[in-house]
Design a protein around this motif. Structure first.
Motif, PDB file in Angstrom:
ATOM      1  N   GLU A  69       0.955  -1.359   0.226  1.00 54.51           N
ATOM      2  CA  GLU A  69      -0.035  -0.026   0.014  1.00 54.51           C
ATOM      3  C   GLU A  69       1.031   1.227   0.079  1.00 54.51           C
ATOM      4  OE1 GLU A  69      -0.785  -2.527   2.280  1.00 54.51           O
ATOM      5  OE2 GLU A  69      -2.250  -3.363   1.047  1.00 54.51           O
ATOM      6  N   GLN A  70       2.088   1.093   0.444  1.00 57.74           N
ATOM      7  CA  GLN A  70       3.006   2.336   0.646  1.00 57.74           C
ATOM      8  C   GLN A  70       3.850   2.583  -0.653  1.00 57.74           C
ATOM      9  OE1 GLN A  70       4.649   1.931   4.756  1.00 57.74           O
ATOM     10  NE2 GLN A  70       3.194   3.730   5.027  1.00 57.74           N
ATOM     11  N   VAL A  71       3.674   1.970  -1.849  1.00 61.36           N
ATOM     12  CA  VAL A  71       4.541   1.855  -2.707  1.00 61.36           C
ATOM     13  C   VAL A  71       3.738   2.777  -4.110  1.00 61.36           C
ATOM     14  CG1 VAL A  71       5.743   0.635  -4.603  1.00 61.36           C
ATOM     15  CG2 VAL A  71       5.952  -0.210  -2.212  1.00 61.36           C
ATOM     16  N   TYR A  72       4.193   3.698  -4.660  1.00 55.59           N
ATOM     17  CA  TYR A  72       3.728   4.362  -5.748  1.00 55.59           C
ATOM     18  C   TYR A  72       4.462   3.807  -7.136  1.00 55.59           C
ATOM     19  CZ  TYR A  72       1.757   7.691  -8.842  1.00 55.59           C
ATOM     20  OH  TYR A  72       1.105   8.592  -9.777  1.00 55.59           O
ATOM     21  N   ILE A  73       3.742   3.355  -8.066  1.00 54.93           N
ATOM     22  CA  ILE A  73       4.425   2.624  -9.235  1.00 54.93           C
ATOM     23  C   ILE A  73       3.549   3.029 -10.414  1.00 54.93           C
ATOM     24  CG2 ILE A  73       3.507   0.288  -8.648  1.00 54.93           C
ATOM     25  CD1 ILE A  73       6.108  -0.730  -9.724  1.00 54.93           C
ATOM     26  N   GLU A  74       4.346   3.623 -11.457  1.00 55.93           N
ATOM     27  CA  GLU A  74       3.556   3.725 -12.692  1.00 55.93           C
ATOM     28  C   GLU A  74       3.649   2.316 -13.563  1.00 55.93           C
ATOM     29  OE1 GLU A  74       4.094   8.330 -12.768  1.00 55.93           O
ATOM     30  OE2 GLU A  74       5.399   7.555 -14.352  1.00 55.93           O
ATOM     31  N   TYR A  75       2.533   2.554 -14.326  1.00 54.99           N
ATOM     32  CA  TYR A  75       2.160   1.426 -15.404  1.00 54.99           C
ATOM     33  C   TYR A  75       3.435   0.739 -16.094  1.00 54.99           C
ATOM     34  CZ  TYR A  75      -0.640  -1.355 -18.594  1.00 54.99           C
ATOM     35  OH  TYR A  75      -1.378  -2.297 -19.300  1.00 54.99           O
ATOM     36  N   ASP A  76       4.275   1.425 -16.664  1.00 57.23           N
ATOM     37  CA  ASP A  76       5.228   0.954 -17.701  1.00 57.23           C
ATOM     38  C   ASP A  76       6.588   0.417 -16.865  1.00 57.23           C
ATOM     39  OD1 ASP A  76       4.056   1.136 -20.032  1.00 57.23           O
ATOM     40  OD2 ASP A  76       4.803   2.901 -20.433  1.00 57.23           O
ATOM     41  N   VAL A  77       6.634   0.607 -15.642  1.00 53.61           N
ATOM     42  CA  VAL A  77       7.765   0.191 -14.726  1.00 53.61           C
ATOM     43  C   VAL A  77       7.937  -1.285 -14.631  1.00 53.61           C
ATOM     44  CG1 VAL A  77       8.719   0.039 -12.411  1.00 53.61           C
ATOM     45  CG2 VAL A  77       7.746   2.237 -13.054  1.00 53.61           C
ATOM     46  N   GLU A  78       9.051  -1.841 -14.719  1.00 55.02           N
ATOM     47  CA  GLU A  78       9.221  -3.365 -14.773  1.00 55.02           C
ATOM     48  C   GLU A  78      10.161  -3.911 -13.461  1.00 55.02           C
ATOM     49  OE1 GLU A  78      10.800  -4.759 -18.268  1.00 55.02           O
ATOM     50  OE2 GLU A  78       9.627  -3.740 -19.751  1.00 55.02           O
ATOM     51  N   ILE A  79      10.027  -4.657 -12.891  1.00 55.42           N
ATOM     52  CA  ILE A  79      10.587  -5.289 -11.675  1.00 55.42           C
ATOM     53  C   ILE A  79      10.875  -6.878 -11.783  1.00 55.42           C
ATOM     54  CG2 ILE A  79      11.266  -5.172  -9.059  1.00 55.42           C
ATOM     55  CD1 ILE A  79       9.121  -2.881  -8.805  1.00 55.42           C
ATOM     56  N   GLY A  80      11.919  -7.159 -11.575  1.00 56.33           N
ATOM     57  CA  GLY A  80      12.208  -8.648 -11.956  1.00 56.33           C
ATOM     58  C   GLY A  80      12.108  -9.567 -10.620  1.00 56.33           C
ATOM     59  N   VAL A  81      12.030 -10.962 -10.842  1.00 61.05           N
ATOM     60  CA  VAL A  81      11.718 -11.815  -9.631  1.00 61.05           C
ATOM     61  C   VAL A  81      12.706 -11.883  -8.499  1.00 61.05           C
ATOM     62  CG1 VAL A  81      10.525 -13.408 -11.251  1.00 61.05           C
ATOM     63  CG2 VAL A  81      12.748 -13.751 -10.698  1.00 61.05           C
ATOM     64  N   ALA A  82      12.104 -12.059  -7.514  1.00 60.03           N
ATOM     65  CA  ALA A  82      13.058 -11.959  -5.999  1.00 60.03           C
ATOM     66  C   ALA A  82      13.488 -10.810  -5.754  1.00 60.03           C
ATOM     67  CB  ALA A  82      14.044 -13.102  -6.219  1.00 60.03           C
ATOM     68  N   SER A  83      12.904  -9.713  -6.342  1.00 57.77           N
ATOM     69  CA  SER A  83      13.384  -8.204  -5.697  1.00 57.77           C
ATOM     70  C   SER A  83      12.537  -8.011  -4.614  1.00 57.77           C
ATOM     71  CB  SER A  83      13.211  -7.262  -7.055  1.00 57.77           C
ATOM     72  OG  SER A  83      14.132  -7.405  -7.878  1.00 57.77           O
ATOM     73  N   THR A  84      13.128  -7.160  -3.608  1.00 57.94           N
ATOM     74  CA  THR A  84      12.266  -6.701  -2.456  1.00 57.94           C
ATOM     75  C   THR A  84      12.352  -5.162  -2.402  1.00 57.94           C
ATOM     76  OG1 THR A  84      13.198  -8.672  -1.458  1.00 57.94           O
ATOM     77  CG2 THR A  84      12.410  -7.022  -0.159  1.00 57.94           C
ATOM     78  N   ILE A  85      11.077  -4.790  -2.065  1.00 57.53           N
ATOM     79  CA  ILE A  85      10.815  -3.336  -2.144  1.00 57.53           C
ATOM     80  C   ILE A  85      10.212  -3.065  -0.827  1.00 57.53           C
ATOM     81  CG2 ILE A  85       9.672  -1.586  -3.173  1.00 57.53           C
ATOM     82  CD1 ILE A  85      11.485  -3.268  -5.414  1.00 57.53           C
ATOM     83  N   TYR A  86      11.160  -2.069  -0.019  1.00 61.08           N
ATOM     84  CA  TYR A  86      10.468  -1.638   1.252  1.00 61.08           C
ATOM     85  C   TYR A  86       9.582  -0.503   1.188  1.00 61.08           C
ATOM     86  CZ  TYR A  86      14.272  -3.953   3.947  1.00 61.08           C
ATOM     87  OH  TYR A  86      14.921  -4.764   4.556  1.00 61.08           O
ATOM     88  N   PRO A  87       8.689  -0.067   2.119  1.00 55.71           N
ATOM     89  CA  PRO A  87       7.660   0.810   1.823  1.00 55.71           C
ATOM     90  C   PRO A  87       8.261   2.181   1.531  1.00 55.71           C
ATOM     91  CG  PRO A  87       7.516  -0.351   4.133  1.00 55.71           C
ATOM     92  CD  PRO A  87       9.168  -0.724   3.344  1.00 55.71           C
ATOM     93  N   GLY A  88       7.328   2.989   1.122  1.00 51.96           N
ATOM     94  CA  GLY A  88       7.608   4.379   0.826  1.00 51.96           C
ATOM     95  C   GLY A  88       8.634   4.542  -0.400  1.00 51.96           C
ATOM     96  N   CYS A  89       8.385   3.690  -1.421  1.00 50.56           N
ATOM     97  CA  CYS A  89       9.165   4.162  -2.559  1.00 50.56           C
ATOM     98  C   CYS A  89       8.294   4.328  -3.691  1.00 50.56           C
ATOM     99  CB  CYS A  89       9.967   2.563  -2.943  1.00 50.56           C
ATOM    100  SG  CYS A  89      11.176   2.050  -1.956  1.00 50.56           S
ATOM    101  N   THR A  90       9.006   5.249  -4.673  1.00 51.51           N
ATOM    102  CA  THR A  90       8.353   5.613  -5.732  1.00 51.51           C
ATOM    103  C   THR A  90       9.003   5.262  -7.075  1.00 51.51           C
ATOM    104  OG1 THR A  90       7.621   7.496  -4.621  1.00 51.51           O
ATOM    105  CG2 THR A  90       7.623   7.745  -7.072  1.00 51.51           C
ATOM    106  N   PHE A  91       8.421   4.630  -8.114  1.00 52.77           N
ATOM    107  CA  PHE A  91       8.898   4.140  -9.132  1.00 52.77           C
ATOM    108  C   PHE A  91       8.259   4.672 -10.486  1.00 52.77           C
ATOM    109  CE2 PHE A  91       9.538   0.823  -6.044  1.00 52.77           C
ATOM    110  CZ  PHE A  91      10.644   0.737  -6.107  1.00 52.77           C
ATOM    111  N   LEU A  92       8.946   5.480 -11.401  1.00 49.67           N
ATOM    112  CA  LEU A  92       8.271   6.228 -12.116  1.00 49.67           C
ATOM    113  C   LEU A  92       8.821   5.838 -13.746  1.00 49.67           C
ATOM    114  CD1 LEU A  92       8.303   9.634 -10.680  1.00 49.67           C
ATOM    115  CD2 LEU A  92       6.459   7.967 -10.368  1.00 49.67           C
ATOM    116  N   GLY A  93       8.109   6.314 -14.767  1.00 46.77           N
ATOM    117  CA  GLY A  93       8.242   6.225 -16.365  1.00 46.77           C
ATOM    118  C   GLY A  93       9.003   5.104 -16.617  1.00 46.77           C
TER     119      GLY A  93
END
Ligand code: UD1
Ligand code: MG
Length: 468
Positions: free
Chosen positions: A267-291
């Motif tokens: 709930e605390q991650v802002y991510i835009e539609y075209d962003v790609e993230i690969g398997v086994a990656s870990t994302i902590y709260p409060g992150c923004t991924f754009l473009g």
């Protein structure tokens, strides 16, 4: 039965209810213009069907903005535009398409889609087309859905043979209560459009030519009721834009989780539609991924990182509070905490950028380290070179930017500045506290600091005592 289809996307409207001057079709939703979502869905549908097809977009209000956006998108350069000079309604928009692109009359079917419905997918287009194929006598199908709150939508009034659509403004009290509404996605036989489009009048409360008049109770038309209203949520206001934006981002995170990305607090991650993230990656709260950000496999992104249009390769670590804009981080590199990578930066494999380090338009090779409190601008730094704390590339002389080149396996002591343009070779050594103004060759030692003076017993002259 025909096998060609013209796909017309209506995007001429100003979007009066949005209260902004940008054409509504270019309003940004989860990082992309609304139009992009519909175009992508239409292109996918066309590609996967056996139909000969073409997409046309009707532009109007601030059309140059829409045209230049279409031109800037490689996938969409083949899309032709038609110009609706005045926004006199959706039927008038379709007329503009046939006026400017008359070969659209030659397609057996015409699919009409609105640009303000970004959750639409090729699934809905496929379903609509299936019904059309299964019932060869039909001249048109419209996608409809039932909703608890039909406000703003055209209501579906079922007749004995076909059905008609009455816009909210023209509904009587009884009609307003109808929960089945028009989604504004249609597939029609082009011959039917040819017969009826010119006869549509604007005698209604809005004084507009409504495309919905292609459907009448006496026509052989069918409403195709979809179970979920979500794909058809139309955006007419900024509030609806915010709601749909959130839905798209939530769906995106759900999909990433299914694909193997761990979000400690989604709930605390802002991510835009075209962003790609690969398997086994870990994302902590409060992150923004754009473009166009692309993150590889097994990447760690700690809390409160801002990452825009950047590429992060596998096994890299982006530690808390880092800011990356148009940067490239290669395998197993570590960034941060609290580092800033500006456009044009490339951090090599296994390299390290530590806290309070800013890097601009610079390339660091494999294993290079800048661990603390430094500014690296317009520089190239070779493999395994170690830069001490508090290093500055003085790249700007007040008018121009200059380059710094540092070779491999070089050691730069803490608190040094290099005045660019300058080159420091491989296996070189720069003494701590130096201001380096002249280049240093391979294997060279550079020291640039004033000599120390020590006066025994003189400290008391400088030590202050408190006045009582
Ligand atoms: C439309 C439908 C309504 C349906 C709703 C679903 C009509 C008359 N009404 O209403 O039945 O329930 O969508 O979301 O079609 N446009 C033009 N030129 C114009 C007017 C509009 O190109 O002159 C484009 C807009 O840019 C937009 C689309 O047509 O992409 C729909 O227009 P909009 O004003 O949003 O129609 P709605 O009131 O939502
Ligand atoms: Mg609308």
């Amino acid at each position: 039965m025909g096998n060609s289809i013209g796909i017309v996307i209506l995007a001429a409207g100003k979007g009066t209810r949005m209260k902004t001057d940008t054409p509504k079709a270019l309003a940004i939703c989860a990082g992309k213009p609304l139009l992009d979502f519909v175009v992508q869905a239409a292109v996918k549908f066309a590609k996967n069907s056996s139909l000969t097809s073409e997409v046309g977009v009707v532009v109007g209000h601030k059309k140059e903005l829409l045209e230049s956006w279409l031109q800037a998108n490689k996938d969409q350069t083949r899309i032709k535009t038609a110009w609706q000079k005045e926004q006199n309604g959706t039927a008038d928009a379709l007329k503009a398409c046939f006026n400017d692109l008359p070969h659209f009359w030659d397609y057996d079917y015409t699919l009409v889609a609105c640009a303000d419905t970004p959750l639409i997918t090729e699934f809905e287009f496929n379903e609509l087309f299936k019904v059309m194929q299964e019932n060869p006598t039909l001249v048109g199908v419209a996608a409809t859905f039932e909703t608890a709150n039909p406000t703003g939508y055209g209501r579906i009034i079922q007749g004995v043979k076909g059905f008609k659509i009455v816009e909210e403004k023209d509904c009587d009290e009884g009609q307003k209560k109808i929960k089945e509404v028009n989604s504004a996605f249609y597939i029609l036989k082009t011959s039917h459009v040819k017969e009826v489009l010119g006869k549509i009048s604007n005698k209604n409360k809005s004084g507009e030519f409504y495309l919905t008049d292609l459907f009448q109770e006496e026509f052989s038309v069918k409403s195709v009721k979809f179970v979920s209203e979500t794909p058809f949520l139309g955006i007419n206001t900024l509030e609806q834009l915010a709601q749909v934006d959130k839905l798209i981002r939530t769906k995106k995170i759900q999909k990433l989780m299914v694909d193997g990305v761990r979000f400690l607090n989604p709930e605390q991650v802002y991510i835009e539609y075209d962003v790609e993230i690969g398997v086994a990656s870990t994302i902590y709260p409060g992150c923004t991924f754009l473009g166009k950000t692309k993150i590889g496999n097994s990447v760690l992104v700690e809390s409160n990182c801002f990452i825009k249009d950047s590429i992060i390769s596998s096994d890299a670590e982006i530690l808390a509070g880092s800011y990356l804009d148009e940067a490239i981080v290669l395998e197993s590199a570590t960034i941060g905490p609290m580092a800033r990578l500006r456009p044009g930066t490339e951090i090599g494999p296994d390299a390290k950028i530590g806290n309070f380090v800013e890097v601009k338009k610079s390339k660091l090779a494999r294993g290079a380290k800048v661990s603390h409190l430094s500014y690296i601008g317009d520089a190239e730094i070779g493999e395994d070179t170690n830069i001490g704390c508090g290093f500055i590339t003085c790249n700007y002389d007040g008018a121009n930017k200059h380059k710094t080149k540092i070779g491999s396996n070089t050691f730069i002591g803490s608190d040094c500045q290099v005045i660019a343009p300058i080159e420091i070779g491989n296996d070189a050594f720069v003494a701590a506290g130096s201001t380096i103004t002249k280049s240093i060759p391979d294997g060279g030692f550079g020291i640039g600091r004033s000599q120390q003076v020590t006066k025994e017993g003189a400290a008391k002259k400088f030590l202050k005592t408190k006045k009582s």
